[in-house]
Design an enzyme around this catalytic site. Sequence first.
Site, PDB file in Angstrom:
ATOM      1  N   ASP A   6     -10.356  -6.841  -1.957  1.00 14.21           N
ATOM      2  CA  ASP A   6      -9.290  -5.904  -0.820  1.00 14.21           C
ATOM      3  C   ASP A   6      -8.214  -5.397  -2.005  1.00 14.21           C
ATOM      4  O   ASP A   6      -7.620  -6.243  -2.598  1.00 14.21           O
ATOM      5  CB  ASP A   6      -8.463  -6.809  -0.221  1.00 14.21           C
ATOM      6  N   GLY A   8      -5.248  -3.516  -3.168  1.00 14.26           N
ATOM      7  CA  GLY A   8      -3.867  -3.077  -2.683  1.00 14.26           C
ATOM      8  C   GLY A   8      -3.069  -2.362  -3.601  1.00 14.26           C
ATOM      9  O   GLY A   8      -3.344  -2.312  -5.054  1.00 14.26           O
ATOM     10  N   ASN A   9      -2.059  -1.717  -3.222  1.00 15.60           N
ATOM     11  CA  ASN A   9      -1.183  -1.217  -4.271  1.00 15.60           C
ATOM     12  C   ASN A   9      -0.595  -2.289  -5.408  1.00 15.60           C
ATOM     13  O   ASN A   9      -0.458  -1.919  -6.453  1.00 15.60           O
ATOM     14  CB  ASN A   9       0.201  -0.351  -3.745  1.00 15.60           C
ATOM     15  N   ASN A  11      -1.459  -5.707  -5.453  1.00 12.32           N
ATOM     16  CA  ASN A  11      -2.315  -6.944  -5.811  1.00 12.32           C
ATOM     17  C   ASN A  11      -3.838  -6.543  -5.184  1.00 12.32           C
ATOM     18  O   ASN A  11      -4.085  -5.613  -4.517  1.00 12.32           O
ATOM     19  CB  ASN A  11      -2.016  -8.142  -5.118  1.00 12.32           C
ATOM     20  N   GLY A 101      -5.730   3.512   6.965  1.00 11.92           N
ATOM     21  CA  GLY A 101      -6.074   2.803   5.870  1.00 11.92           C
ATOM     22  C   GLY A 101      -7.112   1.822   5.957  1.00 11.92           C
ATOM     23  O   GLY A 101      -7.156   1.074   7.078  1.00 11.92           O
ATOM     24  N   ALA A 102      -7.973   1.558   5.034  1.00 13.17           N
ATOM     25  CA  ALA A 102      -9.070   0.582   5.213  1.00 13.17           C
ATOM     26  C   ALA A 102      -8.636  -0.705   5.545  1.00 13.17           C
ATOM     27  O   ALA A 102      -9.184  -1.688   6.005  1.00 13.17           O
ATOM     28  CB  ALA A 102      -9.934   0.634   3.858  1.00 13.17           C
ATOM     29  N   ASP A 103      -7.232  -1.095   4.787  1.00 16.41           N
ATOM     30  CA  ASP A 103      -6.512  -2.494   5.083  1.00 16.41           C
ATOM     31  C   ASP A 103      -6.398  -2.729   6.447  1.00 16.41           C
ATOM     32  O   ASP A 103      -6.222  -3.741   6.875  1.00 16.41           O
ATOM     33  CB  ASP A 103      -5.495  -2.569   3.983  1.00 16.41           C
ATOM     34  N   THR A 125       2.861  -4.457   0.435  1.00 16.45           N
ATOM     35  CA  THR A 125       3.562  -3.470  -0.253  1.00 16.45           C
ATOM     36  C   THR A 125       4.341  -2.527   0.494  1.00 16.45           C
ATOM     37  O   THR A 125       5.296  -2.000   0.403  1.00 16.45           O
ATOM     38  CB  THR A 125       2.688  -2.308  -1.349  1.00 16.45           C
ATOM     39  N   THR A 176      25.794 -14.332  -6.058  1.00 19.26           N
ATOM     40  CA  THR A 176      24.959 -12.997  -6.165  1.00 19.26           C
ATOM     41  C   THR A 176      23.302 -13.323  -5.799  1.00 19.26           C
ATOM     42  O   THR A 176      22.975 -12.650  -4.829  1.00 19.26           O
ATOM     43  CB  THR A 176      25.028 -12.120  -7.426  1.00 19.26           C
TER      44      THR A 176
END
Length: 248
Positions: A6, A8-9, A11, A101-103, A125, A176
């Site tokens: 798989d 991805g953008n 991973n 998308g394929a995902d 992502t 912070t």
Amino acid sequence: MILLIDIGNSNICFALHNHIKITCSYRIKSFLDKSSDEYYLLFQEFIKDEIEDIIISSVVPTITSAIVKMSLKYYNIQPKVVGQGIKTGLKIIADDPKSVGADLICDVIGASLFSQTGLVIDLGTASKIMYYKDHTFMSCLIAPGVATSTKAMTNKAALLPNFELNVPKKILNNSTIPCMQSGVLYGFASMVDGLILRIKKEINQENICVIATGGLISLIAPLCYEKINIIEPNLVLLGLYEIYLKNK
């Protein structure tokens, strides 16, 4: 062994399937500039078994090309790539079905193993929520992802530092980094809660099964008030194997 990949953008997730179950799964960073040879060296760090076949889901064409070359050169296998010409068994309701998308397709097919109708939450992502029913992709929404939003915030705000995504003990804090951690994680949990409620109302299905996946779901899901019925980190890979079975 079937190698499931798989892309991805952020991973690349990949796993080995022995025709009974996923035996192991791994996650590496997506590199646009790596060659097929370099990807083979990365994969070889994890894969020691003999590979019988390969199937790929991808949203990054450049990396797809490198992985296909790797498969041909080192495994002597022409991989199947989810896209035009691949049977999925999924009907898609969309203005342009080819744009889905394929995902997302793999997510829904994987989720169908657990429930015939459901909502799929995929926090990657991009944050995606899909509604499917009876092997039909009904509709979807897409929002910025957790890491994507966090990176934008620290890049644009000069005085805000980079930080690790850990859940702080309180929602309101006095320094912070915990303040930022809380805003991101509790903020996204609240977004998921609110969207689940709104979608349930829109589709008039209060008891619909909610299935969640994605790299950060283990952090977000425990913070949600709305019930998430199933958490499955390998949802896309499970769907990918089901597509493989339809095309072998």
